[in-house]
Scaffold this motif. Structure first.
Motif, PDB file in Angstrom:
ATOM      1  N   ILE A 182      -5.587  54.067  63.838  1.00  0.00           N
ATOM      2  CA  ILE A 182      -7.168  53.349  64.413  1.00  0.00           C
ATOM      3  C   ILE A 182      -7.651  53.995  64.881  1.00  0.00           C
ATOM      4  O   ILE A 182      -9.021  53.765  64.473  1.00  0.00           O
ATOM      5  CB  ILE A 182      -6.938  51.908  64.472  1.00  0.00           C
ATOM      6  N   ARG A 183      -8.380  55.126  66.058  1.00  0.00           N
ATOM      7  CA  ARG A 183      -8.379  56.471  66.460  1.00  0.00           C
ATOM      8  C   ARG A 183      -8.713  56.984  65.844  1.00  0.00           C
ATOM      9  O   ARG A 183     -10.256  57.335  66.430  1.00  0.00           O
ATOM     10  CB  ARG A 183      -7.582  56.794  67.820  1.00  0.00           C
ATOM     11  N   LYS A 184      -8.231  57.762  64.914  1.00  0.00           N
ATOM     12  CA  LYS A 184      -8.703  58.790  64.142  1.00  0.00           C
ATOM     13  C   LYS A 184      -9.462  58.083  63.573  1.00  0.00           C
ATOM     14  O   LYS A 184     -10.671  58.996  62.987  1.00  0.00           O
ATOM     15  CB  LYS A 184      -7.468  59.239  63.537  1.00  0.00           C
ATOM     16  N   LEU A 185     -10.019  57.345  62.488  1.00  0.00           N
ATOM     17  CA  LEU A 185     -10.580  57.196  61.782  1.00  0.00           C
ATOM     18  C   LEU A 185     -12.036  56.278  62.348  1.00  0.00           C
ATOM     19  O   LEU A 185     -13.201  56.500  61.805  1.00  0.00           O
ATOM     20  CB  LEU A 185     -10.175  55.480  61.148  1.00  0.00           C
ATOM     21  N   ASN A 186     -11.499  56.008  63.397  1.00  0.00           N
ATOM     22  CA  ASN A 186     -13.209  55.454  64.682  1.00  0.00           C
ATOM     23  C   ASN A 186     -13.814  53.916  63.287  1.00  0.00           C
ATOM     24  O   ASN A 186     -14.957  54.505  63.834  1.00  0.00           O
ATOM     25  CB  ASN A 186     -14.153  56.950  64.178  1.00  0.00           C
ATOM     26  N   ILE A 187     -12.865  53.039  63.534  1.00  0.00           N
ATOM     27  CA  ILE A 187     -13.492  52.369  63.751  1.00  0.00           C
ATOM     28  C   ILE A 187     -13.744  51.120  63.730  1.00  0.00           C
ATOM     29  O   ILE A 187     -14.459  49.658  63.069  1.00  0.00           O
ATOM     30  CB  ILE A 187     -12.632  51.875  61.729  1.00  0.00           C
ATOM     31  N   GLN A 188     -13.579  51.087  65.333  1.00  0.00           N
ATOM     32  CA  GLN A 188     -13.883  49.975  66.349  1.00  0.00           C
ATOM     33  C   GLN A 188     -15.366  49.639  66.492  1.00  0.00           C
ATOM     34  O   GLN A 188     -16.151  50.747  66.227  1.00  0.00           O
ATOM     35  CB  GLN A 188     -13.691  50.488  67.510  1.00  0.00           C
ATOM     36  N   ASN A 189     -15.359  48.481  66.115  1.00  0.00           N
ATOM     37  CA  ASN A 189     -17.778  47.787  65.693  1.00  0.00           C
ATOM     38  C   ASN A 189     -17.463  48.399  64.443  1.00  0.00           C
ATOM     39  O   ASN A 189     -19.367  48.689  64.472  1.00  0.00           O
ATOM     40  CB  ASN A 189     -18.073  48.764  67.413  1.00  0.00           C
ATOM     41  N   ASN A 190     -17.247  48.944  63.692  1.00  0.00           N
ATOM     42  CA  ASN A 190     -17.877  48.830  62.469  1.00  0.00           C
ATOM     43  C   ASN A 190     -17.254  48.179  60.963  1.00  0.00           C
ATOM     44  O   ASN A 190     -16.108  47.382  61.491  1.00  0.00           O
ATOM     45  CB  ASN A 190     -17.250  50.590  61.492  1.00  0.00           C
ATOM     46  N   PRO A 191     -18.010  46.796  61.327  1.00  0.00           N
ATOM     47  CA  PRO A 191     -17.633  45.239  60.968  1.00  0.00           C
ATOM     48  C   PRO A 191     -17.450  46.186  59.298  1.00  0.00           C
ATOM     49  O   PRO A 191     -17.617  44.652  58.327  1.00  0.00           O
ATOM     50  CB  PRO A 191     -18.987  44.780  61.025  1.00  0.00           C
ATOM     51  N   LYS A 192     -17.468  46.400  58.694  1.00  0.00           N
ATOM     52  CA  LYS A 192     -17.154  47.263  57.254  1.00  0.00           C
ATOM     53  C   LYS A 192     -15.562  47.064  57.843  1.00  0.00           C
ATOM     54  O   LYS A 192     -14.826  46.675  56.097  1.00  0.00           O
ATOM     55  CB  LYS A 192     -17.845  48.020  56.817  1.00  0.00           C
ATOM     56  N   TYR A 193     -15.216  48.143  58.585  1.00  0.00           N
ATOM     57  CA  TYR A 193     -13.772  47.538  58.296  1.00  0.00           C
ATOM     58  C   TYR A 193     -12.881  46.722  59.208  1.00  0.00           C
ATOM     59  O   TYR A 193     -11.926  46.147  59.613  1.00  0.00           O
ATOM     60  CB  TYR A 193     -13.520  48.657  58.268  1.00  0.00           C
ATOM     61  N   HIS A 194     -13.979  46.488  60.838  1.00  0.00           N
ATOM     62  CA  HIS A 194     -12.852  45.784  62.232  1.00  0.00           C
ATOM     63  C   HIS A 194     -14.094  44.743  62.358  1.00  0.00           C
ATOM     64  O   HIS A 194     -15.186  44.757  62.441  1.00  0.00           O
ATOM     65  CB  HIS A 194     -13.243  47.011  62.912  1.00  0.00           C
ATOM     66  N   ILE A 225      -0.776  60.457  59.158  1.00  0.00           N
ATOM     67  CA  ILE A 225       0.096  59.694  60.350  1.00  0.00           C
ATOM     68  C   ILE A 225      -0.389  61.012  61.366  1.00  0.00           C
ATOM     69  O   ILE A 225       0.158  60.377  62.330  1.00  0.00           O
ATOM     70  CB  ILE A 225       0.508  58.962  60.212  1.00  0.00           C
ATOM     71  N   SER A 226       0.721  61.528  61.271  1.00  0.00           N
ATOM     72  CA  SER A 226       1.648  62.452  62.015  1.00  0.00           C
ATOM     73  C   SER A 226       0.137  63.365  62.818  1.00  0.00           C
ATOM     74  O   SER A 226      -0.209  64.125  64.085  1.00  0.00           O
ATOM     75  CB  SER A 226       2.185  63.999  61.664  1.00  0.00           C
ATOM     76  N   GLU A 227      -0.993  63.954  61.925  1.00  0.00           N
ATOM     77  CA  GLU A 227      -1.931  64.263  62.301  1.00  0.00           C
ATOM     78  C   GLU A 227      -2.761  63.350  64.282  1.00  0.00           C
ATOM     79  O   GLU A 227      -3.486  64.367  64.576  1.00  0.00           O
ATOM     80  CB  GLU A 227      -2.785  65.186  61.831  1.00  0.00           C
ATOM     81  N   ALA A 228      -2.903  62.419  63.092  1.00  0.00           N
ATOM     82  CA  ALA A 228      -3.387  61.589  64.357  1.00  0.00           C
ATOM     83  C   ALA A 228      -2.904  61.162  65.417  1.00  0.00           C
ATOM     84  O   ALA A 228      -3.887  61.207  66.978  1.00  0.00           O
ATOM     85  CB  ALA A 228      -3.502  59.266  63.267  1.00  0.00           C
ATOM     86  N   CYS A 229      -1.510  60.946  65.613  1.00  0.00           N
ATOM     87  CA  CYS A 229      -0.841  61.103  66.862  1.00  0.00           C
ATOM     88  C   CYS A 229      -0.777  62.419  67.329  1.00  0.00           C
ATOM     89  O   CYS A 229      -0.936  61.953  68.618  1.00  0.00           O
ATOM     90  CB  CYS A 229       0.604  60.016  66.164  1.00  0.00           C
ATOM     91  N   ALA A 230      -1.104  62.999  66.480  1.00  0.00           N
ATOM     92  CA  ALA A 230      -0.861  64.740  67.545  1.00  0.00           C
ATOM     93  C   ALA A 230      -2.216  64.508  68.277  1.00  0.00           C
ATOM     94  O   ALA A 230      -1.826  65.178  69.651  1.00  0.00           O
ATOM     95  CB  ALA A 230      -0.559  66.011  67.111  1.00  0.00           C
ATOM     96  N   GLU A 231      -3.299  64.373  67.455  1.00  0.00           N
ATOM     97  CA  GLU A 231      -5.062  64.323  68.515  1.00  0.00           C
ATOM     98  C   GLU A 231      -4.841  63.192  69.135  1.00  0.00           C
ATOM     99  O   GLU A 231      -5.858  63.733  71.036  1.00  0.00           O
ATOM    100  CB  GLU A 231      -6.019  64.169  67.242  1.00  0.00           C
ATOM    101  N   TYR A 232      -3.837  62.069  69.436  1.00  0.00           N
ATOM    102  CA  TYR A 232      -4.120  61.096  70.510  1.00  0.00           C
ATOM    103  C   TYR A 232      -2.963  61.765  71.360  1.00  0.00           C
ATOM    104  O   TYR A 232      -3.712  61.743  72.608  1.00  0.00           O
ATOM    105  CB  TYR A 232      -3.584  59.696  69.607  1.00  0.00           C
ATOM    106  N   GLN A 233      -2.162  61.857  71.753  1.00  0.00           N
ATOM    107  CA  GLN A 233      -0.991  63.073  72.622  1.00  0.00           C
ATOM    108  C   GLN A 233      -1.982  63.966  73.297  1.00  0.00           C
ATOM    109  O   GLN A 233      -1.760  64.036  74.555  1.00  0.00           O
ATOM    110  CB  GLN A 233      -0.238  62.882  72.131  1.00  0.00           C
TER     111      GLN A 233
END
Length: 330
Positions: free
Chosen positions: A267-279, A312-320
C-alpha cells in the motif's frame, strides 16, 4: 470478398497445393472440429496469415462444394468463443462464401497477428495442448520449432524497440514540458500535477482515431477533446462507498497470499492513501480509522503481481530502507 482463385488442371484437380498460408477442408462441422479449425487459424496468425477453404475433397484435391448450409449460417461468435476459451488472445479473421462452377465454398481468411505469439491456454484431447504455440508450416499446422519461435520473439523485441524510439522522438519534438498522458489502464489524463478521471464505463467504449484518419467508421464512438479545458476535476470527484470499496487489508492478504506486513509495504509503495479511486479511510472513532479498498485496487494489484513477481519484495525492501534512513536522521 476473398481473392482466392480456383486453378484446375485437365483432370479437374486443384493446382494449388496446401502451403504455409493455405489449407483445405472437405466439409464444415461444429463441436470439437471448431477447436481443430481454430488451431489452424492460430497457426496462420502466428505466421503470415492465410486461408482455410471448405468444400475441397482430399486425395485428390478436387473442388466438390459444401453439401449443407452449416458454414453459410454459422454464428461467428461460436468461433470467437472457442478462440477465447483455448488461446491467449484474439486476432483478426474474416468469413465468407464464394461460388465456383455452380458450387458453394466457404473461406476463413486469417490475418497475421500483430501480437505474437498466440499461446494455447487449455488442453482439449488430441486437438490442442496447454502451453503450446501453433505455427503454420508448409502443408501442416504443428507446434512451433525453435528457429521460428526465436524469429517471432526477435521481431516482437524489435517492434517494441521501434515503438519506444518513436515515443521518445515525439516527446523530444513536442518538448517534455508540453507532453500529457492518457492512461487507458487507470482511466486518467495527466495534465501536469492535475488529473482528469474518465469513467470506466465510458473508457471501455472509447475508440481512438488512428493517425491520418479523421472520420468515424461503422458508427464507433470516438472521444474528441477540442478547445481549452477550463476546469479540472481532481480525484476528489470520486465518491467512494461501501459498494465500490468493499475490501479490507485482510481481504488483500487472503486474496494474494500476503502477510499483513507485506500488504502494508504494498500500500505504501502504490501510494494510494487518500486516492478515492482505490482507498477510503472511514473514521470509526475519535482516534480510530478503518481503511477500505476498491475493486480497482484489487485488479491493479493482481495485474502488477502477474507482471512483476518481485514487486512485493521490492516494496518491503524500500520500506526497510526508508525506516533506516529515518533512524539515521534522528
Amino acid at each position: 470478398m476473398s481473392d482466392f482463385k480456383f486453378q484446375i488442371n485437365s483432370r479437374g484437380f486443384l493446382i494449388n497445393r496446401e502451403s504455409f498460408d493455405l489449407e483445405y477442408k472437405q466439409s464444415f462441422h461444429f463441436g470439437d472440429s471448431l477447436v481443430e479449425y481454430t488451431r489452424s487459424m492460430v497457426g496462420m496468425a502466428n505466421n503470415r496469415g492465410g486461408k482455410i477453404i471448405f468444400g475441397i475433397q482430399d486425395s485428390p484435391r478436387k473442388p466438390v462444394g459444401l453439401t449443407n448450409d452449416k458454414f453459410t449460417n454459422v454464428d461467428t461468435t461460436k468461433i470467437n468463443n472457442v478462440v477465447s476459451e483455448y488461446f491467449s488472445h484474439e486476432f483478426d479473421w474474416e468469413i465468407t462464401s464464394i461460388e465456383f462452377n455452380s458450387m458453394e465454398f466457404g473461406i476463413i481468411e486469417i490475418k497475421e497477428s500483430n501480437n505474437k505469439p498466440i499461446v494455447c491456454k487449455k488442453t482439449k484431447q488430441k486437438y490442442v495442448r496447454e502451453g503450446a504455440i501453433y505455427y503454420r508450416y508448409r502443408g501442416e499446422t504443428k507446434e512451433i520449432s525453435y528457429p521460428e519461435l526465436a524469429n517471432i520473439l526477435d521481431k516482437e523485441k524489435e517492434k517494441e524497440r521501434r515503438l519506444w524510439l518513436s515515443h521518445i522522438q515525439k516527446i523530444s519534438d513536442i518538448g517534455p514540458q508540453n507532453v500529457q498522458f492518457l492512461d487507458t489502464y487507470k482511466g486518467e489524463i495527466s495534465l501536469g500535477n492535475e488529473k482528469i478521471l474518465i469513467d470506466k464505463s465510458l473508457l471501455d467504449q472509447i475508440k481512438f482515431i488512428k493517425e491520418g484518419e479523421f472520420v468515424e467508421k461503422d458508427g464507433a464512438p470516438a472521444l474528441t477533446l477540442a478547445g481549452e479545458i477550463s476546469g479540472i476535476f481532481d480525484n476528489g470527484a470520486v465518491l467512494p462507498n461501501a459498494v465500490s470499496h468493499p475490501y479490507q487489508s485482510s481481504d488483500i492478504e487472503s486474496e494474494f497470499g500476503l502477510s499483513r506486513y507485506q500488504v502494508m509495504c504494498l500500500i505504501r509503495k502504490l501510494n494510494i492513501q487518500n486516492n478515492p479511486k482505490y482507498h477510503d479511510p472511514i473514521k470509526t472513532g475519535k482516534n480510530s480509522t478503518t481503511h477500505k479498498y476498491s475493486d480497482a485496487l484489487m485488479n491493479r494489484v493482481e495485474k502488477i503481481l502477474e507482471r512483476y513477481p518481485s514487486y512485493i519484495s521490492e516494496a518491503c525492501a524500500e520500506y526497510q530502507k526508508q525506516l533506516k534512513a529515518n533512524r539515521i536522521k534522528k
